[in-house]
Design a protein around this motif. Structure first.
Motif, PDB file in Angstrom:
ATOM      1  N   GLU A 299      -6.710   1.125  14.250  1.00  0.00           N
ATOM      2  CA  GLU A 299      -8.031   1.741  14.465  1.00  0.00           C
ATOM      3  C   GLU A 299      -8.310   2.080  15.931  1.00  0.00           C
ATOM      4  N   VAL A 300      -7.904   1.193  16.827  1.00  0.00           N
ATOM      5  CA  VAL A 300      -8.287   1.349  18.231  1.00  0.00           C
ATOM      6  C   VAL A 300      -7.243   2.144  19.024  1.00  0.00           C
ATOM      7  N   ALA A 301      -6.066   2.296  18.443  1.00  0.00           N
ATOM      8  CA  ALA A 301      -4.976   2.960  19.162  1.00  0.00           C
ATOM      9  C   ALA A 301      -5.197   4.467  19.277  1.00  0.00           C
ATOM     10  N   THR A 302      -4.455   5.090  20.164  1.00  0.00           N
ATOM     11  CA  THR A 302      -4.447   6.561  20.223  1.00  0.00           C
ATOM     12  C   THR A 302      -3.808   7.067  18.919  1.00  0.00           C
ATOM     13  N   ILE A 303      -2.671   6.453  18.591  1.00  0.00           N
ATOM     14  CA  ILE A 303      -2.043   6.677  17.281  1.00  0.00           C
ATOM     15  C   ILE A 303      -1.517   5.326  16.788  1.00  0.00           C
ATOM     16  N   GLY A 304      -1.844   4.980  15.566  1.00  0.00           N
ATOM     17  CA  GLY A 304      -1.297   3.767  14.957  1.00  0.00           C
ATOM     18  C   GLY A 304      -0.275   4.172  13.908  1.00  0.00           C
ATOM     19  N   THR A 305       0.767   3.362  13.731  1.00  0.00           N
ATOM     20  CA  THR A 305       1.813   3.732  12.771  1.00  0.00           C
ATOM     21  C   THR A 305       2.083   2.592  11.782  1.00  0.00           C
ATOM     22  N   PHE A 306       2.370   2.989  10.549  1.00  0.00           N
ATOM     23  CA  PHE A 306       2.678   2.020   9.488  1.00  0.00           C
ATOM     24  C   PHE A 306       4.031   2.339   8.859  1.00  0.00           C
ATOM     25  N   SER A 307       4.643   1.304   8.291  1.00  0.00           N
ATOM     26  CA  SER A 307       5.865   1.468   7.497  1.00  0.00           C
ATOM     27  C   SER A 307       5.588   0.988   6.082  1.00  0.00           C
ATOM     28  N   PHE A 308       6.083   1.746   5.128  1.00  0.00           N
ATOM     29  CA  PHE A 308       5.975   1.324   3.714  1.00  0.00           C
ATOM     30  C   PHE A 308       7.354   0.961   3.170  1.00  0.00           C
ATOM     31  N   PHE A 309       8.245   0.520   4.052  1.00  0.00           N
ATOM     32  CA  PHE A 309       9.551   0.003   3.616  1.00  0.00           C
ATOM     33  C   PHE A 309       9.298  -1.031   2.512  1.00  0.00           C
ATOM     34  N   PRO A 310      10.141  -1.042   1.471  1.00  0.00           N
ATOM     35  CA  PRO A 310       9.821  -1.877   0.296  1.00  0.00           C
ATOM     36  C   PRO A 310       9.490  -3.344   0.583  1.00  0.00           C
ATOM     37  N   SER A 311      10.071  -3.918   1.630  1.00  0.00           N
ATOM     38  CA  SER A 311       9.808  -5.345   1.881  1.00  0.00           C
ATOM     39  C   SER A 311       8.543  -5.595   2.696  1.00  0.00           C
ATOM     40  N   LYS A 312       7.862  -4.531   3.111  1.00  0.00           N
ATOM     41  CA  LYS A 312       6.636  -4.704   3.885  1.00  0.00           C
ATOM     42  C   LYS A 312       5.497  -5.175   2.978  1.00  0.00           C
ATOM     43  N   ASN A 313       4.406  -5.645   3.597  1.00  0.00           N
ATOM     44  CA  ASN A 313       3.301  -6.189   2.783  1.00  0.00           C
ATOM     45  C   ASN A 313       2.674  -5.119   1.888  1.00  0.00           C
ATOM     46  N   LEU A 314       2.741  -3.855   2.295  1.00  0.00           N
ATOM     47  CA  LEU A 314       2.459  -2.751   1.379  1.00  0.00           C
ATOM     48  C   LEU A 314       3.724  -1.895   1.351  1.00  0.00           C
ATOM     49  N   GLY A 315       4.536  -2.091   0.323  1.00  0.00           N
ATOM     50  CA  GLY A 315       5.840  -1.436   0.280  1.00  0.00           C
ATOM     51  C   GLY A 315       5.922  -0.420  -0.841  1.00  0.00           C
TER      52      GLY A 315
END
Ligand SMILES: Cc1ncc(COP(=O)(O)O)c(C=O)c1O
Length: 370
Positions: free
Chosen positions: A175-191
């Motif tokens: 939220e606070v970043a200039t750009i925030g990034t996420f991964s949806f790799f299967p083992s992530k908490n949202l995969g």
């Protein structure tokens, strides 16, 4: 009873109908690239993250690369980051043509130290890239305070849904970043059921640039404003992730519950350092990571007892052979190097049963003669 580090089949069994129902219309439509499922997921993730915009892409690595490109970071530029992270964090800085500048971590949280980041600023610094490691947001407000004009790319690959209280208000990962990034790799908490990634931002110009960069730098088909990438989120992945998203808060709560269970169970063992979560922070425990003495022996013991575990990460990035050209020597980031020798992550996934938790606790305690 063996306990795996992660049991995706247990999660799938619980949500199978919902996920398959979400996938079916995409298959029936035969519309697999971008489209409605992707824009719907983008809207959902932007809402969750408290940002105005979200852009899906092929994976969490590309999310970092596209963020760097959107901020026009390349040759002769420096990006300050942590060496105690997954390779992609610094690999993308290199692949953007820029130079990763590594500064050490806070040994309690494993996240980048803002004072060291600020001290590393030069005339070539174009961004700082903190990582929200293991599910806990880095001290981004302090980084912002110390480096107010430096763009901040928050690598939240491991931390979607995590919160941090800033000026007495909860702020979400990204939220606070200039750009925030996420991964949806299967083992992530949202995969996902394959690779996937996303970028979030509050800035409309950056949003437009990210949208363009993910489709070969083109807004109008076959006309290219710049050279971009083929980095789209599949419609099928978006449908899966959209179906899973409503469960995320419950899963994160269960991960915290499991972490608290372990913390209590290990409290009397002075040799174990349990995870430290800052008072103004709410981790989603993508990993439950402890420090132990004689780690290799400890790992052998866990393996013999059938307890899944892993070391994130055994060699800090400043000492990786591929970054030898940067000239870092052993001792350059002592806390990262120490952590790399001491940490081990235990099963913390939401579907762990009480019997499995007890099994992990018994195995760990037995190693320390308890
Ligand atoms: C901190 C961090 N950054 C970036 C990535 C890259 O994400 P992906 O595997 O989706 O490319 C990961 C994933 O493992 C990660 O943990």
């Amino acid at each position: 009873m063996p306990v795996p580090l992660l049991d995706l089949k247990a999660q799938h069994a619980a949500i199978r109908e919902a996920v398959l129902a979400a996938m079916l219309p995409v298959v029936d439509d035969q519309a697999f690239i971008l489209g409605k499922p992707v824009s719907e997921l983008e809207a959902d993730v932007a809402k969750l993250s408290g940002t105005k915009f979200a852009v899906g892409c092929a994976n969490g690595t590309d999310a970092l690369l596209l963020a760097l490109r959107a901020l026009e970071i390349g040759r002769n530029d420096e990006v300050i980051t942590t060496p105690f992270t997954f390779f992609a964090t610094a690999g993308t800085i290199h692949n953007a043509g820029a130079t990763p500048v590594f500064v050490d971590i806070d040994p309690r949280t494993y996240n980048i130290r803002p004072d060291l980041a600020a001290a590393a600023v030069t005339s070539r610094t174009k961004a700082v890239m903190p990582v929200d490691l293991f599910g806990q947001i880095a001290p981004i407000e302090e980084i912002r305070r110390l480096m107010p004009r430096t763009p901040l790319i928050e690598d939240a690959a491991q931390s979607i849904g995590a919160r941090r209280s800033i000026d007495c208000e909860w702020r979400m990962a990204g939220e606070v970043a200039t750009i925030g990034t996420f991964s949806f790799f299967p083992s992530k908490n949202l995969g996902g059921y394959g690779d996937g990634g996303m970028m979030v931002t509050q800035d409309e110009a950056l949003y437009n640039r990210l949208m363009r960069l993910r489709t070969h730098g083109s807004v109008k088909t076959y006309f290219h404003e710049e050279v971009g990438y083929n980095s789209r989120l599949d419609a099928l992945q978006a449908a899966v992730l959209k179906a899973k998203l409503p469960y995320l808060a419950k899963w994160s709560a269960k991960r915290r519950e499991n972490a608290a269970f372990y913390n209590a169970a290990f409290a009397d063992i002075g040799d174990i350092v349990t995870p430290y979560v800052e008072p103004a922070s709410e981790s989603i425990f993508n990993q439950y990571t402890i420090r132990v003495p004689r780690r290799d022996k400890f790992r052998e013991h866990l393996t013999a007892r059938g307890i899944g575990h892993s070391v994130y990460y055994p060699l800090p990035l400043h000492l990786q052979p591929c970054f030898a050209y940067l000239g870092y020597k052993a001792g350059a980031c002592p806390e990262s190097e120490k952590a790399a020798n001491e940490v081990v992550s235990l099963p913390v996934f939401p579907e762990l049963t009480r019997a499995q938790l007890d099994e992990v606790v018994a195995a760990v305690r037995a190693f320390f003669g308890r």
